[in-house]
Design an enzyme around this catalytic site. Sequence first.
Site: not given
Length: 403
Positions: A16, A96, A125, A179
């Site tokens: 990504d 995060r 996210d 992923s």
Amino acid sequence: MSKPRKIALAYSGGLDTSVILKWLQDVYQAEVVTFTADIGQGEELDHVRPKAQQLGVKEIFIDDLREEFVRDFVFPMFRANAVYEGEYLLGTSIARPLIAKRLVEIARQTGCDAIAHGATGKGNDQVRFELTAYALWPEAKIIAPWREWDLNSRERLLAYAEAHGIPIAKKKDGGSPYSMDANALHISYEGGGLEDPWWCPPDDIWRLTVNPEDAPDEPEYVTIAFERGDAVAVNGQRLSPYGVLDALNRLGAKHGIGRLDIVENRYVGIKSRGCYETPGGTILLKAHRAIESITLDREQAHLKDDLMPRYARLIYNGYWFSPERRALQALIDDTQTRVNGEVRMKLFKGNVYNAGRRSQDSLFDATLSTFEDDRGAYNQKDAEGFIRLNGLRLRTGAKRDRR
């Protein structure tokens, strides 16, 4: 939003963000600064710098945040015994805010006028990154390519990468890779066959832990020492916060501990199926609750349990830097001043068992709890009045109902 001249990108080097890096250069005609956080994913970082250089990036930041991650994010969360929806230990969620915090610092340090991330418009996210950014940089300009472009499938991303000469590791069968998100606390898997909640993933999906069926046939015991609610030593060896978690990860992985397959409720309203491996965290959570069981006052413990689901939701939904999370953290940390001592855990075939706990600050009093002669430490007749007073409202209600 005016077109940015320089963009700081949270860059993992995966599919990504590698595509995003090239896309930002082409679409925005802007200089891109990349930031990669080393939060315990290990060998995944080996390819990051050369790949970014290959795509023309001049300012490349790869920061070792492992100790900060565990000390300032994972450990405070574990003081609260935070678990989302009864199972998930928040391995991605807690990483995060740290990544976004450092991304904002680098953006301001290098004169960027925007930041960018690779979170999709369907996931959590994006919320976590952007709420953190706004909390720390109110004027932040944020670019989220997944909300702008038409590369809305992994197949299209792979085709774009191939067309632009971006190297991406593929599965041997040629299909799209899972992923995955890895850090010192866990590794997660989404996509592929996991999008069918009835599909049972093959054993080769797991990368950290052995199959519990193949784990050692003899149990192993580990002793964990705590100070003020944080684990500080494993088997008598004092370690840094990251060192503690790394040691527990190795032990848990050896015994097949910490595998999880769940369907969770995302903040944006979508149900998502994912698999997780959290070996060290699973041991740590059980051990922390064990030491709390003898050191916390009853009402302290019950108040923490009442607040924990809300605290966990705040982390899951991206509110680490919110005033309410800070307030809850202050309360939680206050309860941990006497959470000191040692816990012995038994590890066996994917399971973790309490096998002993002791503390200089223990509230456990054998003279009160014993079934033997308590030498007058507890007057059992006192219980009669206690029960009658607590039953008064029940008796009153029953009489009314009988009328």
